[in-house]
Design a protein around this motif. Structure first.
Motif, short mmCIF file in Angstrom:
data_model
loop_
_atom_site.label_atom_id
_atom_site.label_comp_id
_atom_site.label_asym_id
_atom_site.label_seq_id
_atom_site.Cartn_x
_atom_site.Cartn_y
_atom_site.Cartn_z
N ILE A 190 73.67 43.59 24.49
CA ILE A 190 74.18 44.69 25.31
C ILE A 190 74.83 44.14 26.58
CG2 ILE A 190 73.42 46.58 26.82
CD1 ILE A 190 71.43 47.35 24.62
N LEU A 191 74.17 43.20 27.24
CA LEU A 191 74.74 42.59 28.44
C LEU A 191 76.07 41.89 28.13
CD1 LEU A 191 71.63 41.00 30.24
CD2 LEU A 191 72.98 42.95 31.00
N ASP A 192 76.14 41.26 26.97
CA ASP A 192 77.36 40.56 26.58
C ASP A 192 78.52 41.54 26.44
OD1 ASP A 192 78.76 38.12 25.58
OD2 ASP A 192 78.87 39.29 23.74
N VAL A 193 78.26 42.69 25.81
CA VAL A 193 79.33 43.70 25.64
C VAL A 193 79.79 44.23 27.00
CG1 VAL A 193 79.83 46.02 24.77
CG2 VAL A 193 78.62 44.38 23.33
N ILE A 194 78.84 44.55 27.88
CA ILE A 194 79.21 45.09 29.19
C ILE A 194 79.97 44.05 29.99
CG2 ILE A 194 78.30 46.01 31.36
CD1 ILE A 194 75.89 47.05 29.82
N THR A 195 79.54 42.79 29.91
CA THR A 195 80.22 41.71 30.64
C THR A 195 81.68 41.60 30.22
OG1 THR A 195 78.16 40.46 30.88
CG2 THR A 195 80.22 39.24 31.11
N LYS A 196 81.93 41.64 28.92
CA LYS A 196 83.30 41.50 28.44
C LYS A 196 84.18 42.67 28.89
CE LYS A 196 82.08 38.64 24.46
NZ LYS A 196 81.95 38.54 23.00
N TYR A 197 83.64 43.89 28.81
CA TYR A 197 84.43 45.03 29.25
C TYR A 197 84.61 45.05 30.76
CZ TYR A 197 85.01 47.33 24.77
OH TYR A 197 85.42 47.64 23.50
N ALA A 198 83.65 44.50 31.50
CA ALA A 198 83.79 44.42 32.95
C ALA A 198 84.87 43.43 33.35
CB ALA A 198 82.45 44.02 33.58
N ILE A 199 84.99 42.33 32.59
CA ILE A 199 86.06 41.36 32.86
C ILE A 199 87.42 42.00 32.59
CG2 ILE A 199 87.11 39.19 32.09
CD1 ILE A 199 84.60 38.74 33.68
N HIS A 200 87.51 42.76 31.51
CA HIS A 200 88.79 43.34 31.12
C HIS A 200 89.16 44.56 31.97
CE1 HIS A 200 92.17 43.97 28.45
NE2 HIS A 200 91.84 45.22 28.28
N ASN A 201 88.18 45.18 32.61
CA ASN A 201 88.43 46.37 33.43
C ASN A 201 87.89 46.15 34.85
OD1 ASN A 201 89.26 48.61 31.25
ND2 ASN A 201 87.59 47.39 30.40
N PRO A 202 88.49 45.25 35.61
CA PRO A 202 87.96 44.90 36.94
C PRO A 202 88.06 46.04 37.95
CG PRO A 202 90.10 43.86 36.61
CD PRO A 202 89.72 44.47 35.30
N LYS A 203 88.88 47.06 37.67
CA LYS A 203 89.00 48.18 38.58
C LYS A 203 87.86 49.19 38.43
CE LYS A 203 92.97 46.67 40.09
NZ LYS A 203 93.06 46.06 41.43
N VAL A 204 87.02 48.98 37.42
CA VAL A 204 85.90 49.87 37.16
C VAL A 204 84.60 49.19 37.54
CG1 VAL A 204 84.69 51.21 35.37
CG2 VAL A 204 87.17 50.91 35.25
N SER A 205 83.71 49.91 38.19
CA SER A 205 82.39 49.37 38.56
C SER A 205 81.43 49.51 37.38
CB SER A 205 81.85 50.13 39.77
OG SER A 205 80.50 49.79 40.00
N PHE A 206 80.76 48.42 37.04
CA PHE A 206 79.77 48.42 35.95
C PHE A 206 78.41 48.03 36.50
CE2 PHE A 206 83.72 48.02 33.68
CZ PHE A 206 83.51 48.65 32.45
N VAL A 207 77.38 48.76 36.07
CA VAL A 207 76.00 48.46 36.45
C VAL A 207 75.14 48.55 35.21
CG1 VAL A 207 74.00 49.18 37.80
CG2 VAL A 207 76.28 49.31 38.82
N CYS A 208 74.26 47.59 35.00
CA CYS A 208 73.33 47.63 33.86
C CYS A 208 71.96 47.18 34.33
CB CYS A 208 73.82 46.73 32.73
SG CYS A 208 72.72 46.73 31.28
N LYS A 209 70.94 47.94 33.98
CA LYS A 209 69.58 47.55 34.34
C LYS A 209 68.60 48.05 33.28
CE LYS A 209 68.20 51.57 37.08
NZ LYS A 209 67.58 52.01 38.34
#
Length: 690
Positions: A190-209
């Motif tokens: 799950i962290l891997d998927v969020i990390t990849k989408y966060a790299i590709h969408n730097p204008k969007v804030s991502f938080v995972c906990k």
């Protein structure tokens, strides 16, 4: 459709419709494989909704709870009753809309699938709503979360946007649940998927906990940039060694014009961008992020090609980092050649190779002397009465001479042979062909086939043809095998020398030959016919990945054997692969006369036919089967010295002549499988300066 007779009766079984609930559960299994795949679908919905903030909460690796909250446009209350039904979507209404799709999803199956294999709850609020609305779903229908009875959306407190909660994933499909890994491994996915989408969408804030944790394990700010996102998520070590490269279709077109003046311009433009590490960065694992048309894509072949490109600049055992985005608007465009220009040199150092262009791809105006030389080469034989001065003008200089005879020396002939009797004989065309000369193969014609799926596959080969590369392979002269283990050979075309991956050429050749002869193959008879179960047992015992399977090795063998035996009529009719009712393999297809694949690889071929062939779709079934058959036929270096000699002979005398005769070179081969290594005129210029 023909009914299948039962095992203990000659009467056919009755054909019946599957229940709608079973159909939906099967469909859900094709979309939702694990918590990370569910999250990927939800992330894409959030981004489609125009969110600038996405928060993810996870419990027990997403198997107990997976929640995602965004601040997007929300969902209208009137749409909630059909939100989790299959094929309900806001992203298209007519078939023509498919050609203009710019969103991640459009079929409307993700939420429907989740409602069939989990407890799904949605809380949503649009800007115009006075309050938020809460809805729970089971099997695609609005229900009350406590009673399970049909219900309506209920008003509740909430912010603008949508919060989707998935609980007890795969609670009603225990087989799928048992196939999942540990909660920690599922969480890391799950962290891997969020990390990849966060790299590709730097204008969007991502938080995972994790649920109950006071602080997030992943957090990125909004309004960032790609380099900053990479530094935050992957660390300073990568960030300080990062290179940035950008290329557009206009720049690439100018380079391609030099090779192929007849190639039409792209109907629409594109821009490709890459962030990748230099030679100073070294890591044990290759991190590769690939987005095509803004979609996260897994491409093992591209990954291997980039790894191969880095092998020459990184120490053994080290790997790079690479993020590549290719927002093409025209399907099927070739990937650009990525280069990096050194600060200390005016020459371009190609880090990620894959082209056949020379050092100076752009055409330049020729001098009068060069035109005279070129005209002399094209003039043909000298006519009677031609003056000496005219003959002088027609003179072909050494650095423009091209080897055209296959009787000239090859690379192998330049090395000493221990036993003179092993030296290859060079035959005079006027003399009879010696016994060790290459066999003259018969023409392989295209079989007559009326299946639309096969016709489309054949058309796709012609559509992907690269005219210049096809001409090079049609008219090449084989020079020799450079490295049998690395599958590298040299060929010559005109005054240029190319390094080619003969395994990649062979795999594409055998796939095309399989498609060319579909339904009309010659056979290789196996006598005595081996047992499929025995061969599968050998392959499964040797396969390391089976240790992590929830099935026993015996169960894997039985499952693949059942697949093949049940489909023996289709395999015999279309592919000349004959299997008896008792599971004996009597024959396999012959793709190229006088070329026998290494039968030691037969067990592995049969094993891969189970999981790697898509048996559910006609077109995909034919393509994936032929791809596996081509891989089985591809020459692979063996340990035996005697087999080495046989493989070298087959590659030179059978494989490359067949490539010259039948291969329609695909644009994808330019990515990594053929590289120009020398150009005779350029070499003469080097020696002139020495």
């Amino acid at each position: 459709m023909t009914a299948t007779p039962g095992p203990s009766s000659s009467e056919p079984k009755a054909i019946r419709r599957l229940s709608e609930n079973l159909i939906n559960k099967i469909a859900a299994g094709e979309i939702i494989h694990r918590p990370a795949s569910a999250l990927k679908e939800l992330l894409e919905n959030c981004l489609d909704a125009g969110s600038t903030s996405i928060k993810v909460s996870v419990k027990d690796g997403g198997m107990k709870v997976l929640q995602i909250q965004d601040n997007g446009c929300g969902i209208r209350k009137t749409d909630l009753p059909i939100l989790a039904e299959r094929f309900t979507t806001s992203k298209l209404s007519t078939f023509s809309d498919l050609s203009r799709i710019t969103t991640y999803g459009f079929r409307g199956e993700a939420l429907a699938s989740m409602s069939h294999v989990a407890h799904l709850t949605v809380i949503t609020k649009t800007k115009s709503d006075a309050c938020a609305w809460k809805a729970s779903y089971a099997d695609g229908i609005l229900v009350d979360a406590k009673t399970g009875q049909k219900s309506e959306p209920r008003p509740c407190a909430g912010n603008d946007g949508t919060t989707i909660t998935i609980e007890d994933l795969f609670y009603n499909t225990p087989t799928r649940l048992s196939a999942l890994r540990s909660t920690s491994e599922e969480y890391s996915r799950i962290l891997d998927v969020i990390t990849k989408y966060a790299i590709h969408n730097p204008k969007v804030s991502f938080v995972c906990k994790k649920a109950g944790s006071p602080s997030p394990e992943l957090s990125t700010p909004s309004s960032s940039d790609t380099a900053t996102a990479i530094r935050l998520l992957y660390g300073h070590t990568i960030a300080k060694e990062l290179l940035h490269f950008k290329i557009s279709s206009k720049e690439k077109q100018r380079a391609e014009d030099a090779m192929d003046e007849d190639e039409p311009d792209d109907p629409e433009g594109w821009t490709a961008e890459a962030h990748f590490t230099n030679a100073n960065y070294q890591a044990k694992k290759f991190i590769f992020l690939l987005f095509i048309n803004h979609r996260l894509v897994e491409s093992p072949r591209m990954k291997r090609s980039f790894e191969a490109a880095y092998q020459s600049i990184l120490p053994k055992g080290s790997s790079p980092f690479m993020y590549l985005r290719y927002p093409s608007v025209t399907p099927g465009l070739p990937f650009p050649i990525l280069t990096h220009t050194s600060q200390s040199s005016d020459r371009s150092t190609t880090l990620l190779t894959g082209g056949i262009m020379g050092e100076n791809p752009l055409p330049k105006k020729r001098s009068r002397k060069e035109r005279d030389v070129s005209d002399g080469e094209e003039g043909g034989d000298k006519e009677e009465g031609t003056s000496e001065s005219a003959e002088e003008k027609r003179k072909t200089y050494s650095h423009h001479k091209v080897r055209t005879s296959l009787q000239d020396r090859t690379l192998d002939s330049m090395f000493p042979v221990p036993n003179p009797s092993q030296a290859p004989a060079i035959s005079d065309p006027a003399e009879p062909t010696p016994t060790n000369a290459p066999p003259k193969s018969r023409e392989i014609g295209e079989s007559e086939c009326f299946l639309t799926s096969v016709k489309n596959l054949r058309k796709s080969i012609l559509k992907g043809k690269h005219r210049q590369l096809t001409e090079i392979l049609e008219k090449h002269t084989f020079v020799g095998i450079v490295d049998l283990e690395k599958c590298l050979s040299l060929i010559q075309y005109s005054t240029k020398l190319y390094m080619v991956n003969h395994d990649a050429l062979a795999e594409e050749l055998f796939y095309q030959l399989g498609l060319r002869q579909f339904g009309d193959f010659s056979r290789i008879k196996l006598e005595p016919a081996p047992s499929i179960r025995t061969l599968l047992q050998i392959a499964v015992d040797a396969e390391e990945s089976t240790k992590n399977s929830n099935l026993t090795k015996q169960q894997i063998v039985e499952r693949i054997e059942t697949i093949l035996v049940d489909r023996r009529e289709m395999l015999a009719e279309y592919f000349s692969m004959t299997i008896t009712e008792t599971g004996l393999l009597e024959s396999i297809p012959l793709l190229l006369r006088d070329y026998i694949p290494n039968l030691d690889n037969l067990p592995g071929f049969l094993m891969r036919l189970g999981p790697r062939v898509d048996w559910t779709s006609e077109s995909d079934c034919f393509e994936t089967f032929l791809r596996e058959l081509a891989y089985f036929y591809t020459p692979m270096a063996s340990a035996s010295e005697d087999q080495h000699k046989a493989e070298r002979w087959q590659i030179q005398h059978i494989l490359f002549p067949a490539v010259r005769r039948y291969l329609v070179a695909q644009k994808s081969l330019l990515d990594r499988d053929i590289v120009q290594v020398a150009n005779l005129p350029d070499l003469y210029k080097v020696f002139e300066r020495c």
